[in-house]
Design a protein around this motif. Structure first.
Motif, PDB file in Angstrom:
ATOM      1  N   VAL A  24      -3.238 -18.537  -5.601  1.00 47.87           N
ATOM      2  CA  VAL A  24      -1.799 -18.320  -5.453  1.00 47.87           C
ATOM      3  C   VAL A  24      -1.395 -16.942  -5.967  1.00 47.87           C
ATOM      4  CG1 VAL A  24       0.477 -19.087  -6.196  1.00 47.87           C
ATOM      5  CG2 VAL A  24      -1.247 -20.779  -5.547  1.00 47.87           C
ATOM      6  N   ALA A  25      -1.877 -16.581  -7.129  1.00 50.35           N
ATOM      7  CA  ALA A  25      -1.539 -15.274  -7.703  1.00 50.35           C
ATOM      8  C   ALA A  25      -2.049 -14.134  -6.832  1.00 50.35           C
ATOM      9  CB  ALA A  25      -2.120 -15.160  -9.109  1.00 50.35           C
ATOM     10  N   ALA A  26      -3.279 -14.284  -6.315  1.00 48.78           N
ATOM     11  CA  ALA A  26      -3.855 -13.235  -5.475  1.00 48.78           C
ATOM     12  C   ALA A  26      -3.082 -13.079  -4.168  1.00 48.78           C
ATOM     13  CB  ALA A  26      -5.319 -13.543  -5.186  1.00 48.78           C
ATOM     14  N   LYS A  27      -2.657 -14.204  -3.589  1.00 50.62           N
ATOM     15  CA  LYS A  27      -1.878 -14.142  -2.351  1.00 50.62           C
ATOM     16  C   LYS A  27      -0.570 -13.397  -2.562  1.00 50.62           C
ATOM     17  CE  LYS A  27      -3.707 -18.197   0.079  1.00 50.62           C
ATOM     18  NZ  LYS A  27      -3.408 -19.558   0.592  1.00 50.62           N
ATOM     19  N   LYS A  28       0.072 -13.625  -3.705  1.00 43.93           N
ATOM     20  CA  LYS A  28       1.319 -12.923  -4.016  1.00 43.93           C
ATOM     21  C   LYS A  28       1.074 -11.418  -4.144  1.00 43.93           C
ATOM     22  CE  LYS A  28       3.720 -16.725  -6.361  1.00 43.93           C
ATOM     23  NZ  LYS A  28       4.279 -17.216  -7.656  1.00 43.93           N
ATOM     24  N   GLN A  29      -0.036 -11.050  -4.774  1.00 36.13           N
ATOM     25  CA  GLN A  29      -0.360  -9.636  -4.930  1.00 36.13           C
ATOM     26  C   GLN A  29      -0.684  -8.988  -3.590  1.00 36.13           C
ATOM     27  OE1 GLN A  29      -3.241 -10.434  -8.279  1.00 36.13           O
ATOM     28  NE2 GLN A  29      -2.320  -8.593  -9.127  1.00 36.13           N
ATOM     29  N   LEU A  30      -1.365  -9.716  -2.721  1.00 37.85           N
ATOM     30  CA  LEU A  30      -1.660  -9.193  -1.390  1.00 37.85           C
ATOM     31  C   LEU A  30      -0.379  -8.985  -0.585  1.00 37.85           C
ATOM     32  CD1 LEU A  30      -4.849 -11.279  -0.490  1.00 37.85           C
ATOM     33  CD2 LEU A  30      -4.739  -8.789  -0.748  1.00 37.85           C
ATOM     34  N   THR A  31       0.552  -9.918  -0.712  1.00 33.38           N
ATOM     35  CA  THR A  31       1.848  -9.773  -0.035  1.00 33.38           C
ATOM     36  C   THR A  31       2.595  -8.555  -0.550  1.00 33.38           C
ATOM     37  OG1 THR A  31       2.018 -12.162   0.325  1.00 33.38           O
ATOM     38  CG2 THR A  31       4.050 -10.885   0.475  1.00 33.38           C
ATOM     39  N   SER A  32       2.566  -8.357  -1.853  1.00 34.31           N
ATOM     40  CA  SER A  32       3.208  -7.177  -2.446  1.00 34.31           C
ATOM     41  C   SER A  32       2.551  -5.890  -1.953  1.00 34.31           C
ATOM     42  CB  SER A  32       3.126  -7.245  -3.971  1.00 34.31           C
ATOM     43  OG  SER A  32       3.851  -8.345  -4.476  1.00 34.31           O
ATOM     44  N   LEU A  33       1.236  -5.951  -1.780  1.00 36.99           N
ATOM     45  CA  LEU A  33       0.502  -4.789  -1.284  1.00 36.99           C
ATOM     46  C   LEU A  33       0.908  -4.450   0.150  1.00 36.99           C
ATOM     47  CD1 LEU A  33      -1.607  -2.803  -2.291  1.00 36.99           C
ATOM     48  CD2 LEU A  33      -3.393  -4.362  -1.483  1.00 36.99           C
ATOM     49  N   LEU A  34       1.096  -5.466   0.977  1.00 32.22           N
ATOM     50  CA  LEU A  34       1.561  -5.246   2.351  1.00 32.22           C
ATOM     51  C   LEU A  34       2.941  -4.586   2.356  1.00 32.22           C
ATOM     52  CD1 LEU A  34       0.579  -8.496   4.305  1.00 32.22           C
ATOM     53  CD2 LEU A  34      -0.393  -6.205   4.563  1.00 32.22           C
ATOM     54  N   LYS A  35       3.804  -5.031   1.470  1.00 30.07           N
ATOM     55  CA  LYS A  35       5.148  -4.459   1.392  1.00 30.07           C
ATOM     56  C   LYS A  35       5.084  -2.993   0.960  1.00 30.07           C
ATOM     57  CE  LYS A  35       7.488  -8.847   0.370  1.00 30.07           C
ATOM     58  NZ  LYS A  35       8.241  -9.640  -0.656  1.00 30.07           N
ATOM     59  N   LYS A  36       4.201  -2.704   0.019  1.00 25.97           N
ATOM     60  CA  LYS A  36       4.038  -1.327  -0.460  1.00 25.97           C
ATOM     61  C   LYS A  36       3.555  -0.423   0.675  1.00 25.97           C
ATOM     62  CE  LYS A  36       1.780   1.327  -4.156  1.00 25.97           C
ATOM     63  NZ  LYS A  36       0.903   1.249  -5.352  1.00 25.97           N
ATOM     64  N   ILE A  37       2.613  -0.917   1.463  1.00 30.05           N
ATOM     65  CA  ILE A  37       2.112  -0.145   2.602  1.00 30.05           C
ATOM     66  C   ILE A  37       3.216   0.084   3.626  1.00 30.05           C
ATOM     67  CG2 ILE A  37       0.545  -0.230   4.596  1.00 30.05           C
ATOM     68  CD1 ILE A  37      -1.442  -1.742   2.749  1.00 30.05           C
ATOM     69  N   ALA A  38       3.999  -0.951   3.897  1.00 28.27           N
ATOM     70  CA  ALA A  38       5.091  -0.831   4.873  1.00 28.27           C
ATOM     71  C   ALA A  38       6.109   0.210   4.437  1.00 28.27           C
ATOM     72  CB  ALA A  38       5.759  -2.188   5.062  1.00 28.27           C
ATOM     73  N   LEU A  39       6.363   0.302   3.131  1.00 31.61           N
ATOM     74  CA  LEU A  39       7.323   1.270   2.621  1.00 31.61           C
ATOM     75  C   LEU A  39       6.782   2.695   2.678  1.00 31.61           C
ATOM     76  CD1 LEU A  39       8.750  -0.624  -0.510  1.00 31.61           C
ATOM     77  CD2 LEU A  39       9.995  -0.019   1.581  1.00 31.61           C
ATOM     78  N   GLN A  40       5.518   2.859   2.359  1.00 25.06           N
ATOM     79  CA  GLN A  40       4.953   4.206   2.287  1.00 25.06           C
ATOM     80  C   GLN A  40       4.428   4.716   3.622  1.00 25.06           C
ATOM     81  OE1 GLN A  40       2.628   5.450  -0.998  1.00 25.06           O
ATOM     82  NE2 GLN A  40       3.526   3.999  -2.459  1.00 25.06           N
ATOM     83  N   PHE A  41       4.106   3.791   4.526  1.00 25.17           N
ATOM     84  CA  PHE A  41       3.576   4.197   5.823  1.00 25.17           C
ATOM     85  C   PHE A  41       4.308   3.457   6.948  1.00 25.17           C
ATOM     86  CE2 PHE A  41       0.209   4.593   2.672  1.00 25.17           C
ATOM     87  CZ  PHE A  41      -0.188   5.918   2.850  1.00 25.17           C
ATOM     88  N   PRO A  42       5.587   3.740   7.119  1.00 23.25           N
ATOM     89  CA  PRO A  42       6.353   3.029   8.152  1.00 23.25           C
ATOM     90  C   PRO A  42       6.074   3.584   9.553  1.00 23.25           C
ATOM     91  CG  PRO A  42       7.733   4.656   7.074  1.00 23.25           C
ATOM     92  CD  PRO A  42       6.412   4.684   6.356  1.00 23.25           C
ATOM     93  N   ASN A  43       6.323   2.754  10.540  1.00 18.58           N
ATOM     94  CA  ASN A  43       6.355   3.196  11.941  1.00 18.58           C
ATOM     95  C   ASN A  43       5.041   3.761  12.464  1.00 18.58           C
ATOM     96  OD1 ASN A  43       9.148   2.576  11.897  1.00 18.58           O
ATOM     97  ND2 ASN A  43       9.574   4.610  11.040  1.00 18.58           N
ATOM     98  N   ASN A  44       3.914   3.239  11.987  1.00 16.31           N
ATOM     99  CA  ASN A  44       2.642   3.655  12.570  1.00 16.31           C
ATOM    100  C   ASN A  44       2.158   2.544  13.492  1.00 16.31           C
ATOM    101  OD1 ASN A  44       0.065   4.479  13.270  1.00 16.31           O
ATOM    102  ND2 ASN A  44      -0.423   5.267  11.246  1.00 16.31           N
TER     103      ASN A  44
END
Length: 280
Positions: free
Chosen positions: A63-83
């Motif tokens: 559960v904890a790892a899944k939450k961290q992976l979701t946060s990582l996806l959000k971080k990528i979306a913010l830093q690398f949008p529209n690719n």
């Protein structure tokens, strides 16, 4: 579309590798798999119970790892949008580390693993069995090793150390051609000998094959004499502004001396320059 595996432990080093991979493949259609492994050996030790059931793993680790992976996806979306070239998926496994990596390499038909490392100190510890060392020596998949201080920049110079003792197949060398063509880079084929001597007949044949294979790309051959391979690499990297070092894993002589030497004094290439490790 290429399939790229990004193992992560959510550390600064693993994020640096993810960032490098996304920029490195900016113009290439890719499917990225962000993968975290809850290693069974650690789970067993931490819980003092070697008969771990799936409920314990789910509640305590997954559960904890899944939450961290979701946060990582959000971080990528913010830093690398529209690719539109890139798609991202997450994988969370509870398994022995190398078994989990091998499984995903086969199932997802992975073309490249991109892995972060702590640099010179970290690479010295690879001999002791770190994750990066295990991947590049035990998993038959091309791997890009991104040291902690390596930041992506347009690749202009690619070093290819070889002793010409091994014959490299076309498929093995093709990823280097991809880099040369994508970035319009120059390949610098580097031969380092511990003493001044001519190439033997087999080495000459292998050299001729390399020259022929890269004939359509900008390339040069360089010859150095130095009793310490890593010191010669260090000097060459600095003098030629090398952006990435490509090596073939089966070329054990060079491979071990460049990545797995025991003394790291005055060696900075291991903290600054990515390594592309190629497998047959």
């Amino acid at each position: 579309m290429k399939s790229i595996l990004l193992p992560t432990d959510f550390s600064k080093n693993s994020w640096n590798a993810i960032e490098y991979a996304i920029k490195f493949c900016a113009n290439t259609p890719c499917t990225f798999y962000l993968m975290h492994v809850n290693r069974l050996s650690e789970i067993s030790v931490n819980t003092l119970d070697y008969n771990i059931n799936s409920a314990v793993i789910e509640d305590t680790y997954t559960v904890a790892a899944k939450k961290q992976l979701t946060s990582l996806l959000k971080k990528i979306a913010l830093q690398f949008p529209n690719n539109s070239n890139h798609a991202f998926y997450t994988i969370n496994e509870a398994d022995f580390f190398i078994d989990a990596i091998r499984k995903q390499v086969l199932e997802k038909k992975i073309d490249l693993i991109v892995m972060g490392t702590k640099g010179a100190t970290g690479l010295e510890k690879l001999i002791l069995g770190s994750n990066t060392a295990d991947i590049i020596t035990k998993v038959k998949c091309n791997t890009l090793v991104v040291p902690e201080n390596a930041k992506f920049k347009n690749i202009r110079q690619v070093a290819f150390p070889t002793d010409f003792l091994q014959f490299y197949g076309i498929t093995t060398l093709h990823p280097i051609v991809d880099i040369l063509e994508q970035f319009e880079a120059t390949l610098r084929v580097l031969h380092i000998a511990k003493k001044n001597s001519d190439l033997n007949s087999d080495q000459e044949k292998n050299k001729e094959f390399v020259a022929d294979y890269f004939s359509a790309n900008k390339h040069n051959f360089h010859y150095l004499t130095n009793t310490k391979i890593e010191a010669a690499i260090q000097s060459f990297v600095q003098d030629n502004n090398i952006d990435i070092i490509a090596m073939v894993a089966k070329n054990l002589n060079y491979f071990q001396q460049i990545l797995f030497h025991s003394k790291v004094e005055n060696i900075s290439y291991q903290t600054d320059v990515p390594f592309l490790v190629l497998h047959e």
